[in-house]
Write an enzyme that holds these catalytic residues in place. Structure first.
Site: not given
Length: 413
Positions: A21-22
């Site tokens: 996600h990051e």
């Protein structure tokens, strides 16, 4: 011990999902020239770190998430903005602006996030949720196409000598007729049978007391056997065979439909999230049963994974392959939840930042059409009080769900 395996798999899967996600935020930010000084999996003291280019990558001791630091999230205040509160101290918004400015190294001011165009800001903030959506789609495809679903085949796995019928225990018609494990059903009364379900339908349509010809393939040849179905204890017509199972892959269209159903189902839960959390909280202090399809925390997901690997037989899971499929399905559902939840248009969620960028783009476009001066970046720091409020609610929600998953867990069984 078996349950620990499932819990570990889910923990690793969640960490990988958060880390990716990051990455979804980091890659477009770096592509657009924004300074990204830190990327980390976990929090607290660094167990390992390495600087590559402008970014220091780290693995930290407390594996409860991850983060990416994008500098210059907040623009400086516009002239005329109130910077101090009634007590003479800087407002929360101004403190956020000052902290944002301080994190930008000297000479790197042009690489601040707030200087990006509105569309680029949307791409950066949307990158994280889209990564979770991609993970959900890939895991669904691996589960449904790569592993497949256990489906009754035309090959016979077992033929018991006796069966229970509406009139008691009797000899199995199939056993008496000479059907044996390993036979493959070819036809019923001369009509080809393509699936075990078709055989069941044909048996069910045979009148009481009437015999039929069951054609099977055995050792490369076809054998015709005369079978007289009986009425089983459950009321269905039956000949007394158990099908072997084979894994059948779904089509891409099936995967797409399943992903859409997962998305709409998750979205419906998120829409009624306050009500759902309230019901969970009420179930903690009352005898009210929890909704088995309701919301759970990561603790609840871990418990479910532990059930899958610890007591798979009780859940009707046939083998390790099906256990793996269920674990991957859990991770796919979790990533879909992360995708939908992060799109809620409230800070500090990604959807809140996306809404701020959309507002900025609309305002700038409106000014351009009017021939007015460019109003500049949106002052999203003014939303910091709302960010704190929403953050507090999210913490409270998490605590309620975790407590419920400990004292009144949802079971897959």
């Amino acid at each position: 011990m078996g349950s620990i395996v499932g819990i570990v798999v889910i923990i690793v899967g969640i960490l990988a999902s958060v880390a990716l996600h990051e990455v979804g935020h980091m890659l477009p930010a770096k592509k657009f020239g924004v300074l990204v000084p830190d990327y980390a999996v976990g929090f607290g003291p660094a167990l390992w770190k390495k600087k590559i280019g402008d970014t220091t990558y780290a693995l930290r001791a407390i594996l409860l998430g991850g983060y990416v630091k994008i500098v210059g999230m907040y623009a400086p205040a516009r002239p005329g903005t109130r910077l101090v509160g009634r007590g003479g101290k800087p407002t929360l918004a101004q403190e956020a602006r000052e902290a944002s400015a301080e994190e930008i190294p000297q000479g790197q001011e042009h690489r601040a996030f707030y200087l990006l165009s509105a569309p680029k800001k949307v791409v950066v903030m949307l990158g994280g949720p889209l990564m979770n959506l991609l993970i959900a789609i890939v895991l669904s495809a691996v589960t449904m196409i790569g592993i497949g679903a256990p489906t009754a085949s035309r090959t016979i796995a077992a033929v018991p000598a006796t069966i229970s019928t509406s009139s008691g225990e009797v000899a199995s018609p199939a056993y008496e007729a000479g059907v044996r494990p390993g036979d493959t059903v070819e036809a019923w009364n001369g009509q080809p049978v393509a699936t075990f379900a078709e055989l069941q339908q044909a048996v069910g349509a045979t009148p009481e007391g009437e015999s039929a010809t069951l054609t099977v393939e055995r050792d490369g040849g076809r054998v015709d056997l005369t079978v007289t179905p009986v009425t089983a204890a459950q009321g269905a017509r039956y000949v007394g065979v158990t099908a072997a199972y084979e894994y059948v892959s779904a089509s891409p269209a099936d995967v797409a439909r399943a992903d859409w159903q997962m998305f709409t189902g998750t979205a419906s839960v998120v829409v009624r999230l306050p009500q759902a959390v309230w019901q969970v909280g009420r179930s903690i202090v009352t005898d009210e049963e929890r909704d088995a399809s309701g919301v759970v925390s990561v603790v609840g997901v871990g418990r479910m994974a532990g059930e899958v690997t610890g007591d798979s037989a009780a859940l009707g899971l046939r083998d390790t392959r099906q256990v793996v499929a269920v674990l991957l399905s859990l991770l796919a559902s979790l990533n879909m939840a992360l995708f939908v939840f992060n799109l809620i248009p409230l800070p500090p969620l990604d959807g809140g930042h996306i809404l701020g960028a959309v507002f900025e783009g609309v305002r700038r476009q409106a000014a351009r059409l009017r021939g007015a001066q460019d109003p500049g970046p949106a002052d999203t720091a003014r939303l910091v009080p709302l960010t704190w409020a929403v953050g507090g609610l999210l913490v409270a929600m998490s605590v309620i769900l975790i407590v419920a998953d400990i004292v009144k867990p949802v079971s897959l069984g």
